[in-house]
Motif scaffolding. Structure first.
Motif, PDB file in Angstrom:
ATOM      1  N   GLU A  79       0.836  -1.201   0.000  1.00 50.97           N
ATOM      2  CA  GLU A  79       0.000   0.000   0.000  1.00 50.97           C
ATOM      3  C   GLU A  79       0.870   1.249   0.000  1.00 50.97           C
ATOM      4  OE1 GLU A  79      -2.642   0.168   3.304  1.00 50.97           O
ATOM      5  OE2 GLU A  79      -3.135  -1.964   3.231  1.00 50.97           O
ATOM      6  N   PRO A  80       0.368   2.325  -0.593  1.00 53.76           N
ATOM      7  CA  PRO A  80       1.064   3.604  -0.453  1.00 53.76           C
ATOM      8  C   PRO A  80       0.819   4.186   0.931  1.00 53.76           C
ATOM      9  CG  PRO A  80      -0.988   3.930  -1.617  1.00 53.76           C
ATOM     10  CD  PRO A  80      -0.861   2.434  -1.397  1.00 53.76           C
ATOM     11  N   ARG A 108       6.303   2.314  -2.293  1.00 54.08           N
ATOM     12  CA  ARG A 108       6.823   3.681  -2.411  1.00 54.08           C
ATOM     13  C   ARG A 108       6.714   4.189  -3.845  1.00 54.08           C
ATOM     14  NH1 ARG A 108      12.769   5.403  -0.062  1.00 54.08           N
ATOM     15  NH2 ARG A 108      12.492   7.676  -0.136  1.00 54.08           N
ATOM     16  N   MET A 109       6.999   3.319  -4.795  1.00 51.75           N
ATOM     17  CA  MET A 109       6.832   3.596  -6.219  1.00 51.75           C
ATOM     18  C   MET A 109       6.908   2.259  -6.948  1.00 51.75           C
ATOM     19  SD  MET A 109      10.558   5.013  -7.518  1.00 51.75           S
ATOM     20  CE  MET A 109      10.108   4.699  -9.237  1.00 51.75           C
ATOM     21  N   ASN A 115       9.484  -2.353   4.088  1.00 56.28           N
ATOM     22  CA  ASN A 115       8.895  -2.829   5.341  1.00 56.28           C
ATOM     23  C   ASN A 115       8.965  -1.637   6.291  1.00 56.28           C
ATOM     24  OD1 ASN A 115       8.405  -4.043   7.846  1.00 56.28           O
ATOM     25  ND2 ASN A 115       9.420  -5.934   7.273  1.00 56.28           N
ATOM     26  N   THR A 116       7.840  -0.989   6.511  1.00 57.69           N
ATOM     27  CA  THR A 116       7.832   0.344   7.101  1.00 57.69           C
ATOM     28  C   THR A 116       7.031   0.404   8.395  1.00 57.69           C
ATOM     29  OG1 THR A 116       8.035   1.306   4.896  1.00 57.69           O
ATOM     30  CG2 THR A 116       7.275   2.772   6.650  1.00 57.69           C
ATOM     31  N   TYR A 146      11.311  -8.877  -1.445  1.00 52.88           N
ATOM     32  CA  TYR A 146      10.194  -7.939  -1.328  1.00 52.88           C
ATOM     33  C   TYR A 146      10.603  -6.519  -0.939  1.00 52.88           C
ATOM     34  CZ  TYR A 146       7.378 -12.185  -1.429  1.00 52.88           C
ATOM     35  OH  TYR A 146       6.808 -13.374  -1.803  1.00 52.88           O
ATOM     36  N   PHE A 147      11.607  -6.377  -0.107  1.00 52.03           N
ATOM     37  CA  PHE A 147      11.853  -5.079   0.529  1.00 52.03           C
ATOM     38  C   PHE A 147      13.165  -4.446   0.079  1.00 52.03           C
ATOM     39  CE2 PHE A 147       9.699  -7.545   4.099  1.00 52.03           C
ATOM     40  CZ  PHE A 147       8.433  -7.129   3.737  1.00 52.03           C
ATOM     41  N   THR A 148      13.078  -3.177  -0.274  1.00 54.35           N
ATOM     42  CA  THR A 148      14.257  -2.343  -0.470  1.00 54.35           C
ATOM     43  C   THR A 148      14.688  -1.811   0.903  1.00 54.35           C
ATOM     44  OG1 THR A 148      13.476  -1.656  -2.650  1.00 54.35           O
ATOM     45  CG2 THR A 148      15.112  -0.236  -1.583  1.00 54.35           C
TER      46      THR A 148
END
Length: 317
Positions: A79-80, A108-109, A115-116, A146-148
């Motif tokens: 999700e954004p 994010r884009m 993972n925030t 999956y995650f940057t």
């Protein structure tokens, strides 16, 4: 049935204006995001009714732990910000008048996902966020797919290890795998964090024997208590619970070991959950205690910053 676990007698009186009432939420999760968030909301409301001013949710609490396998379809869960999950958490923080730390799979884009951890103020505004910096890639924990990793530095020059300023204090929010790295905790402490917070999703391989399970769990608790001791800061560490199958069928899944806990700035356990079942952990933290301890255990004073340059190298030759 969830349980409320209250702290032991090492905490201070709720009448002390220098105290902060905190809660950590331990829950099982569902493949249905609405169901998981309904569970989160119910437990958040319970924590607020118990007097918590700061409530912390576990890592990726809106979904199953999807990183057990690599599947491009899973990116549809992202999700954004703002988005449906963040807006729901924001509304809860505003309604209940609490500071709330939640977790999202952030889009994010195109092609950049994080993972925030999100921190919402009492009025529902977004006080800040933290994007997980250390990303694991182990059997059953394929997070690099999956995650940057979070930015080492934001556009305004702030480090990725920057605490979030809130009305209940300065929060050093980190996420799961970050909890094994003393550098992350120390950087948050040096930036003025008053609490270390570790939303977590960690558990056992179903083939681990009991001795190995005990060693892993003890290591997880010990290393975070060590960060509390080394930085003279309280730690809040909510972990998920329940057994989640491996969607690929290549393994028997993960049994998330719960054991969420809150400890004080000398590593003393204030509240701890069991290895199964929902729990709302509550504790009362003395805001002045970290300063008092730093006066007699002055680790930060005695650091030899002139001699630590090699820490910036991958390997010392």
């Amino acid at each position: 049935m969830s349980q409320t676990i209250t702290p032991n007698q090492t905490t201070v009186s709720s009448q002390n204006p220098a105290s902060l009432h905190v809660a950590a939420i331990q829950q099982t999760c569902s493949a249905d995001k609405t169901t998981s968030l309904d569970t989160s909301e119910r437990l958040i409301r319970q924590a607020a009714a118990d007097g918590a001013e700061l409530v912390v949710l576990q890592e990726l609490h809106a979904t199953l732990y999807f990183c057990q396998t690599e599947d491009t379809a899973v990116f549809e869960l992202a999700e954004p910000i703002p988005g449906p999950t963040s807006e729901r958490l924001s509304a809860l923080a505003r309604e209940l008048g609490i500071v709330l730390v939640g977790s999202v799979f952030e889009r994010r884009m195109n092609g950049v996902y994080h993972n925030t951890a999100l921190v919402f103020e009492r009025d529902g505004s977004l006080a800040g966020l933290y994007r997980k910096m250390h990303i694991p890639d182990d059997p059953g924990f394929y997070e690099k797919f999956y995650f940057t990793p979070g930015d080492a530095e934001f556009n305004d020059g702030r480090s990725g290890f920057t605490p979030v300023q809130t009305s209940v204090g300065t929060l050093g929010v980190l996420v799961c795998w970050d909890q094994w790295y003393p550098e992350a905790a120390r950087l948050m402490a040096l930036a003025g964090a008053e609490l270390l917070i570790y939303p977590t999703a960690i558990g056992w391989d179903m083939t681990d024997d009991n001795d190995e399970r005990n060693r892993q769990l003890d290591a997880w608790v010990t290393v975070q208590r060590g960060h509390a001791v080394a930085n003279n800061l309280p730690v809040i560490a909510p972990n998920r619970t329940g057994t989640e199958p491996d969607p690929s069928g290549h393994s028997d899944g993960i049994r998330f070991w719960g054991n969420s806990f809150i400890c004080g700035p000398q590593g003393e356990i204030l509240a701890r959950a069991g290895d199964s079942g929902e729990a709302v952990l509550t504790a009362t933290i003395n805001r002045q205690r970290s300063e008092a301890i730093r006066r007699i255990w002055p680790y930060l004073r005695d650091r030899r910053i002139d001699a630590y340059g090699d820490l910036l190298k991958r390997v010392r030759d």
